[in-house]
Design a protein around this motif. Structure first.
Motif, short mmCIF file in Angstrom:
data_model
loop_
_atom_site.label_atom_id
_atom_site.label_comp_id
_atom_site.label_asym_id
_atom_site.label_seq_id
_atom_site.Cartn_x
_atom_site.Cartn_y
_atom_site.Cartn_z
N ILE A 186 0.84 -1.21 0.00
CA ILE A 186 0.00 0.00 0.00
C ILE A 186 0.87 1.25 0.00
N GLY A 187 2.17 1.08 0.17
CA GLY A 187 3.06 2.24 0.14
C GLY A 187 3.69 2.50 1.49
N ARG A 188 4.33 3.64 1.55
CA ARG A 188 5.12 4.02 2.71
C ARG A 188 4.24 4.68 3.76
N MET A 189 4.46 4.38 5.03
CA MET A 189 3.68 5.02 6.10
C MET A 189 4.54 5.92 6.98
N SER A 190 5.85 5.91 6.80
CA SER A 190 6.69 6.89 7.48
C SER A 190 7.87 7.21 6.57
N ASP A 219 6.43 12.02 12.43
CA ASP A 219 7.60 12.53 11.72
C ASP A 219 7.14 13.58 10.71
N SER A 256 6.86 13.50 7.49
CA SER A 256 5.98 13.06 6.41
C SER A 256 4.55 12.88 6.90
N VAL A 300 4.03 9.23 1.46
CA VAL A 300 3.24 9.05 2.68
C VAL A 300 1.89 9.77 2.55
N SER A 303 -0.24 7.54 0.60
CA SER A 303 -0.73 6.42 1.41
C SER A 303 -1.92 6.86 2.25
N GLN A 339 -5.39 7.24 0.44
CA GLN A 339 -5.95 6.13 -0.35
C GLN A 339 -7.43 5.89 -0.13
#
Lengths: 496, 454
Positions: A333-337, B134, B136, B170, B173, B176
């Motif tokens: 689903i991709g990057r979360m941090s 953080d 992001s 991020v 994400s 989504q």
């Protein structure tokens, strides 16, 4: 000041009002000087400069005294008993802290080439594996930075999973009414609709209500087990079968994993996704609010959707000593941090697990449950106990006393006068005047016995001197604070 | 090792009070077939063995203790005064929970209030949260807040291609599960780096926000003159990703009209630590205060009129508003905010200004020296734009090859390979130079680059 016979409070040390760092500021004072510039200077782009950054001006001693005094106005596990339900405020070995401060870890940049950070990658790989083993999952991603972010991540994975299966009509997420507020909040953020499922009279998920809700509009169930009443879901297998039966997924909120480590693997029981709170169960203190870490475990069917990068072992040595490498799961689903998550917390969790081993982890869970049941057995005579069942790592009492107008909040505030941190108060929402108590495994019988004695004293005070409780706390650096004023006359920073 | 303090006789007494004969009876609710799994974990180590093991593992890394590091791209090596760790090691702070019980948490609450004040002044904003995970995720939350503020008709967010690409990932994400659309990713980073105003022309009545980063991902200050006015004229918000160290000397986003400022607070006294835990900085204009994500600390008084601090405006938050909360955030990065507060207090206005100036002078010295190497060019994408502490270098060889030589022969961890993020930047490395690098360190880098590209 009222009755202070039982004053064992440590908070008195910081009793004098501490001025703010800005009130301490004197123009021209310095706390730290940088060395002179040893290269030829370059002209600044004048239009982009500012003259004032607005930071305070204090000496190094001012800084140290200020923050040490502030620390004395704060209460941690290192200060005293902290039976804050749902938060697992246990003592964590100091070797975990010392390990995370090793320069070989703290001095690594997240974008270094993989062959230069094999120690970090090995640590992350093994931690992934151990969490897989403890949780009974096919794969783990360490990326989520906190429990709530683990929840959001899992829900986004569910979304992607159903999209790939063409089941886009699954828009609802079922959440028991005893759940943490993060569950419904994460559900909304992930674009699902939260549907509340009531609890039955034993504190379990109401199976009939669950059955009625389970259809092809359901993406999944978010289940905290043991739940926030501290009770193991007695019909867990039926609950899971019911959700799977309608094609939904079961998300485990791992907030209460401290009761289950080495006792049961949620994945083996049919949980499809679950986050671990490394900052509850695995060796990291809460830091006064964070940082946390919420690694996510997934079943084989969902593993490809985990957020990346994760670490894998590489088959052949590439000639430069590379044994571990980063990769992104196929349907991630991709990057979360920004980078890999809370690496410093991984170090603590790795050290914690390695220090305890399988037997030690199981013993911790067993004694967390022993301590909770011991307190439950002793305190049921002091305050009403809504659910007469063996509990897991925590339990809920009703903070009310027959014939007294004393409330749960009064009891909590009075505990502060005895140097004990209050339980979680008014949660879970389904128990009136709830006091949620989680003693944790690291507290001794003596500490628990003292807590019982204090609760007995408070219960007596509730009968013969309720005013004392209404006005508590009396021995802290400030009394009960005016929260309404804080919200109405908002002051969120110091005026210039 | 067992940390449980129970003796055998205590355990028996306690079981007796409970009314069971052994520990296993407490787990009768757990399905029997799954009870007490045999976990295949490593054999436990004593503290002494563990300390040795951890040291060995840590030394399997190359790190700033034995290498010169010129990597940046979102995480930076800066000087951390000794006061910071001294404060972080106070058990009263780091073994505490989120300060729900205000009377027992005045220390952390006051520290957060001071942190909020310092962040407001540094960014030129009115309100700051008590931290996010953080940089992001702070940006992702800022974008969500802007989408909420924009209402149903504004579903687009334009993100400058010169924003840290990981931040963009991020944000992607986080969005989504929504109908929101991220725009601007397809625009050439070169074109954007040269002229941000091409992007602001995209802001229309369906746009909730424009996100820029300054200094941008390549280290250069964006030309922000008139930008906020253009964005506001279209009814959108300007969100700026900032470098908190640059704010010690260079204009604040508040001064040029930003509505929300986010940053990673890592440069403010937090070690590199392989990418985390870091600190999400989030500050905004006062009119957004009721829609902010995350914790806020406010000042108030007790019944005797004594000043005190509490978590406030909780009605925004998940534990009160549940499904309708502004965010799901609960645990944040409180201890990291405490580190930043201690850092900013220790450095003070003058100290942070000196750090920013040293970063500027030293990075420019490095750039000038590198520019003298045949075949190497500085910031070819926009050679005339000012930069702060980072700059791109185009090389005649692949970045990985050059970095290998720098590491093996000069003990230098070289720059970030920009081609990993964008093929436009094949053969470009991004170098960060801070106050940590002495002239001789920089000269070693320059010599290494000269040899590696000869």
């Amino acid at each position: 000041m009222s009755d202070q016979n039982n004053d064992v409070s440590n908070t008195r040390a910081g009793a004098v009002d501490e001025r703010t760092i800005y009130e301490l500021s004197i123009p021209g004072r310095r706390g730290c000087e940088m060395p002179p510039c040893d290269v030829p200077e370059t002209e600044f782009p004048q239009a982009l400069l500012r003259d004032e950054s607005g930071l305070p001006e204090v000496s190094e001693l001012d800084v140290v005294r200020h923050f040490v005094r502030l620390s004395q106005r704060n209460f941690g596990v290192d200060t005293g008993f902290y039976p804050l339900g749902s938060c697992t405020m246990k003592y964590n070995p100091k070797i975990c802290e010392a390990s995370a401060r090793l320069e070989g870890f703290t001095g690594t940049h997240p974008l270094q080439p993989e062959h230069t950070v094999q120690g970090n990658l090995e640590l992350m790989f093994k931690l992934q594996q151990w969490l897989q083993e403890i949780g009974g999952f096919a794969a783990v991603s360490l990326q989520p930075t906190a429990g709530a972010q683990g929840e959001l991540t899992a829900l986004l994975m569910m979304r992607a999973y159903f999209r790939d299966r063409g089941e886009t009509g699954r828009t609802q997420v079922l959440i028991p009414d005893s759940a943490h507020g993060t569950n419904p909040a994460s559900t909304t953020m992930a674009g699902f609709e939260a549907l509340e499922i009531p609890s039955d009279e034993h504190g379990n998920v109401d199976l009939a209500a669950l059955r009625a809700a389970c259809d092809d509009s359901v993406a999944g169930l978010m289940l905290t087990n043991p739940n926030t009443l501290g009770l193991f879901e007695a019909q867990l297998e039926e609950v899971i079968a019911c959700v799977h039966g309608c094609g939904g997924l079961v998300y485990g909120d791992g907030a209460n994993m401290n009761a289950l480590t080495g006792i049961a693997c949620p994945g083996a029981l049919g949980v499809d996704l679950m986050h671990f709170n490394l900052h509850k169960t695995f060796g990291t203190p809460h830091g006064g609010g964070g940082p946390g870490s919420g690694p996510l475990g997934a079943s084989a069917a969902l593993a490809d959707y985990l957020p990346g990068p994760v670490v894998q072992r590489v088959a052949g040595d590439e000639g430069d000593g590379t044994s571990y490498a980063l990769f992104s799961p196929a349907r991630s689903i991709g990057r979360m941090s920004t980078y890999f998550g809370s690496f410093g917390v991984f170090v603590r969790a790795y050290a914690y697990i390695l220090h305890h081993g399988a037997e030690g982890l199981r013993a911790n869970a067993e004694h967390a449950v022993l301590n909770a049941n011991y307190l439950r057995s002793r305190l049921r005579d002091v305050l009403p106990l809504p659910f007469e069942r063996t509990c897991m790592h925590e339990f809920v009492l009703e903070g009310r006393i027959e014939g007294s107008d004393v409330r749960a909040l009064d009891i909590s505030k009075r505990l502060l006068d005895f140097g004990i941190h209050p339980p979680i108060t008014y949660f879970p929402l389904i128990v009136p005047e709830a006091l949620m108590i989680e003693p944790t495994e690291t507290e001794s019988k003596q500490t628990l016995d003292n807590f019982v004695e204090v609760m007995e004293v408070i219960a007596r005070e509730a009968g013969n001197n309720p005013e004392l409780l209404h006005a508590a706390p009396h021995n802290t650096v400030v009394g009960r604070l005016d929260e309404v004023r804080a919200a109405r006359q908002l002051k969120l920073s110091e005026s210039s | 090792m067992r940390y449980v303090p129970h003796t055998e006789s205590e355990r028996l007494q306690m079981l007796d009070v409970i009314g069971v004969s052994d520990l296993e009876q407490l787990f009768a609710d757990v399905p029997e077939h799954s009870r007490f799994p045999e976990l295949a974990l490593a054999e436990p180590l004593s503290e002494l063995e563990l300390a040795r093991h951890m040291r060995t593992l840590a030394e399997h890394n190359q790190h700033t203790g034995d290498k010169l590091c010129f990597l940046g791209a979102g995480a930076y090596q800066h000087f951390v005064p000794a006061t910071v760790d001294e404060v972080l090691r106070r058990g009263e702070f780091y073994t505490a929970y989120t300060p729900y019980q205000a009377e027992a948490s005045q220390g952390m609450l006051q520290a957060m209030f001071e942190y909020q004040t310092m962040i407001c002044r540094l960014t030129g904003m009115d309100v700051a949260t008590a931290s996010h995970y953080d940089g992001s995720t702070a940006l992702a939350e800022a974008v969500r807040m802007a989408l909420h503020a924009g209402g149903r008709s504004r579903n687009r967010v334009i993100v400058s291609p010169a924003v840290n690409p990981r931040y963009r990932e991020v944000v992607h994400s986080y969005l989504q599960g929504t109908v929101a659309e991220l725009v601007g990713e397809q625009t050439s980073i070169r074109a954007t780096a040269d002229n941000l105003h091409n992007l602001s022309a995209l802001v229309d009545d369906q746009t909730a926000a424009l996100v820029i980063q300054s200094p941008n991902f390549l280290g250069q200050f964006e030309n922000v003159a008139g930008l906020a006015d253009a964005v506001h004229a279209a009814g959108a918000l300007l969100i700026v990703v900032a470098d908190p160290v640059a704010l010690g000397r260079f204009q604040s986003p508040g001064a040029y009209g930003a509505d929300v400022v986010v940053a990673d607070g890592q440069p403010l006294g937090i070690p590199l630590s392989f990418g985390g835990p870091y600190l999400g900085v989030f500050a905004a204009r006062r009119k957004h205060v009721h829609h902010l994500p995350g914790r806020l600390v406010g000042e108030t008084v007790d019944a005797d009129g004594r000043r005190g601090y509490v978590l406030t405006l909780a009605a925004r938050e998940q534990h009160v508003r549940r499904a309708r909360a502004t965010s799901n955030i609960c645990t944040n990065a409180g201890l990291m905010a405490l580190a930043a507060a201690t850092y900013m207090a220790t450095l003070g206005a003058t100290g942070l200004r000196e750090v920013a100036q040293l970063c500027y002078h030293k990075s420019h010295y490095a750039a000038q020296q590198i520019a003298g190497i045949p075949g190497l060019r500085i910031n070819p994408q926009a050679p005339d734009k000012a930069f702060f502490k980072e700059f791109a270098v185009s090389l005649p060889q692949p970045v990985a090859t050059v970095n290998r030589i720098l590491a093996d022969e000069f003990g230098v961890l070289g720059g970030y390979d920009l081609a990993q993020l964008n093929p436009e930047f094949e053969g470009h490395m991004l170098l960060a130079v801070t106050e940590m690098h002495s002239k001789s360190d920089i000269d070693r880098l320059v010599q290494g680059l000269r040899v590696a590209t000869a």
